[in-house]
Design a protein around this motif. Structure first.
Motif, short mmCIF file in Angstrom:
data_model
loop_
_atom_site.label_atom_id
_atom_site.label_comp_id
_atom_site.label_asym_id
_atom_site.label_seq_id
_atom_site.Cartn_x
_atom_site.Cartn_y
_atom_site.Cartn_z
N ALA A 109 0.87 -1.17 0.00
CA ALA A 109 0.00 0.00 0.00
C ALA A 109 0.91 1.22 0.00
O ALA A 109 2.02 1.18 0.54
CB ALA A 109 -0.92 0.01 1.22
N VAL A 110 0.46 2.29 -0.63
CA VAL A 110 1.30 3.48 -0.79
C VAL A 110 0.56 4.72 -0.30
O VAL A 110 -0.63 4.91 -0.59
CB VAL A 110 1.70 3.68 -2.27
CG1 VAL A 110 2.55 4.94 -2.43
CG2 VAL A 110 2.48 2.46 -2.78
N VAL A 111 1.28 5.55 0.45
CA VAL A 111 0.79 6.87 0.84
C VAL A 111 1.66 7.89 0.13
O VAL A 111 2.88 7.90 0.29
CB VAL A 111 0.87 7.08 2.37
CG1 VAL A 111 0.41 8.48 2.74
CG2 VAL A 111 0.06 6.02 3.10
N GLU A 112 1.03 8.75 -0.67
CA GLU A 112 1.75 9.78 -1.42
C GLU A 112 1.56 11.13 -0.75
O GLU A 112 0.43 11.58 -0.56
CB GLU A 112 1.23 9.85 -2.86
CG GLU A 112 1.78 8.78 -3.77
CD GLU A 112 3.26 8.99 -4.09
OE1 GLU A 112 3.76 10.10 -3.85
OE2 GLU A 112 3.89 8.04 -4.56
N GLY A 113 2.66 11.78 -0.37
CA GLY A 113 2.59 13.09 0.27
C GLY A 113 3.10 14.18 -0.66
O GLY A 113 4.20 14.09 -1.20
N ASP A 114 2.29 15.20 -0.87
CA ASP A 114 2.65 16.36 -1.67
C ASP A 114 1.87 17.57 -1.17
O ASP A 114 0.84 17.42 -0.50
CB ASP A 114 2.34 16.15 -3.15
CG ASP A 114 3.53 15.65 -3.95
OD1 ASP A 114 4.64 16.18 -3.74
OD2 ASP A 114 3.35 14.74 -4.78
N GLN A 115 2.33 18.75 -1.54
CA GLN A 115 1.56 19.93 -1.15
C GLN A 115 0.25 20.02 -1.93
O GLN A 115 -0.79 20.35 -1.37
CB GLN A 115 2.41 21.19 -1.36
CG GLN A 115 3.55 21.33 -0.36
CD GLN A 115 4.22 22.68 -0.40
OE1 GLN A 115 4.39 23.26 -1.47
NE2 GLN A 115 4.57 23.20 0.75
N ALA A 121 -0.15 10.11 -6.98
CA ALA A 121 -1.06 9.01 -6.65
C ALA A 121 -1.59 8.35 -7.92
O ALA A 121 -1.74 7.12 -7.99
CB ALA A 121 -2.21 9.51 -5.79
N LYS A 122 -1.86 9.15 -8.94
CA LYS A 122 -2.34 8.59 -10.21
C LYS A 122 -1.27 7.72 -10.86
O LYS A 122 -1.59 6.69 -11.47
CB LYS A 122 -2.76 9.72 -11.15
CG LYS A 122 -4.05 10.41 -10.72
CD LYS A 122 -4.41 11.55 -11.67
CE LYS A 122 -5.73 12.21 -11.26
NZ LYS A 122 -6.08 13.35 -12.15
N ARG A 123 -0.02 8.12 -10.73
CA ARG A 123 1.07 7.29 -11.27
C ARG A 123 1.14 5.95 -10.56
O ARG A 123 1.32 4.90 -11.20
CB ARG A 123 2.40 8.03 -11.14
CG ARG A 123 2.57 9.19 -12.09
CD ARG A 123 3.84 9.99 -11.80
NE ARG A 123 5.06 9.19 -11.89
CZ ARG A 123 6.28 9.69 -11.69
NH1 ARG A 123 6.42 10.97 -11.36
NH2 ARG A 123 7.35 8.90 -11.80
N ILE A 124 0.99 5.96 -9.24
CA ILE A 124 1.05 4.72 -8.47
C ILE A 124 -0.16 3.84 -8.80
O ILE A 124 -0.04 2.62 -8.96
CB ILE A 124 1.11 5.01 -6.96
CG1 ILE A 124 2.38 5.79 -6.61
CG2 ILE A 124 1.02 3.72 -6.16
CD1 ILE A 124 3.67 5.08 -6.94
N ALA A 125 -1.34 4.46 -8.91
CA ALA A 125 -2.54 3.70 -9.25
C ALA A 125 -2.41 3.07 -10.64
O ALA A 125 -2.81 1.92 -10.85
CB ALA A 125 -3.77 4.60 -9.19
#
Length: 266
Positions: A109-115, A121-125
């Motif tokens: 599972a991935v948590v993407e943090g950005d401002q 997140a779309k890239r990971i999905a």
């Protein structure tokens, strides 16, 4: 910390699960904003001491939440890995490759943090990963409360590996415990061999240093041996991995490091 960097000035946090077509706006304000407002509301003659006290209070609350995150994951035999590094270090590219190649044999599972934005997140999905995007607004790092909410959305399975891509920054992410069991700092060959000396706290806080983009090493002025020596000067004995997310060179070492972290938790 927040009184120094101004992190989160007037910001709220947004957590988005790509499986749910709506964004959730966190009703709590950033912990730093609360501390800063509290500071302004209380006029004292010793503002320096007041600031330090408030920062300690913010960090103490964060550490308590981080411990709860760790306990929650430990009960599942799961582990979170805090992936840190400056913008452009190759964090998302590495996680994409990890999802594609490690995902079929390991619960991820991935948590993407950005401002802002859902781009990462779309890239990971698209790579096939289960992912939640945390947008911090003006905030320059994730904190334990943000990870807790992301875990609520992700509901990681037993034995899962939770990869947390922190906001691109070589300062603040090292100061805030998320509840991760281990941490890696990424640095690319385009950033300069002196980065461990310039940002020593980040390299001391990490359990591994990942030197990325080694496929372009012949084309840039970068001394890899000097970089590794500098990393071990500020953090003696730290493990250093060299890899390319494009060619795949060195990825087996990265996967092995992640497997060791997950198996230790299990």
């Amino acid at each position: 910390m927040c009184e120094t960097c101004g992190c989160g000035e007037g910001a709220t946090t947004t957590v988005t699960d790509l499986g749910v077509p709506r964004a959730h706006e966190d009703t709590r304000e950033h912990e730093h904003d609360h501390a800063r407002q509290h500071h302004h509301d209380h006029d004292t003659h010793d503002s320096g001491a007041q600031t330090v006290t408030l920062e300690e209070r913010v960090l103490a609350k964060n550490d308590l939440l981080a411990d709860r995150n760790r306990e929650r994951l430990a009960a599942l035999g799961a582990v979170a890995v805090n992936v840190m590094g400056s913008p452009g270090a190759g964090k998302t590219a590495l996680l994409e490759r990890t999802v594609r190649e490690l995902g079929p044999r390991t619960p991820l599972a991935v948590v993407e943090g950005d401002q802002e934005t859902l781009l990462d997140a779309k890239r990971i999905a698209a790579a096939g990963g289960r992912v939640v995007q945390v947008n911090t607004g003006a905030g320059c790092h994730l904190d334990a409360a943000m990870l807790a909410e992301a875990l609520d959305r992700l509901a990681p399975s037993r034995g899962a590996l939770v990869l947390v891509e922190n906001v691109g920054n070589l300062v603040c992410p090292a100061l805030f415990d998320l509840g991760a069991r281990t941490a890696a700092v990424l640095s690319s060959v385009t950033e300069g061999a002196d980065k461990p000396l310039k940002y020593p706290h980040m390299f001391r806080a990490a359990d591994a240093v990942v030197l990325t983009k080694i496929d372009i090493l012949p084309y840039v002025d970068f001394d890899a041996d000097q970089f590794i020596a500098n990393a071990r000067k500020v953090h003696p004995g730290i493990e250093v991995l060299r890899l390319s997310s494009v060619t795949g060179e060195g990825l087996d070492q990265w996967f092995a490091w992640l497997d060791r972290a997950r198996l230790a938790a299990a």
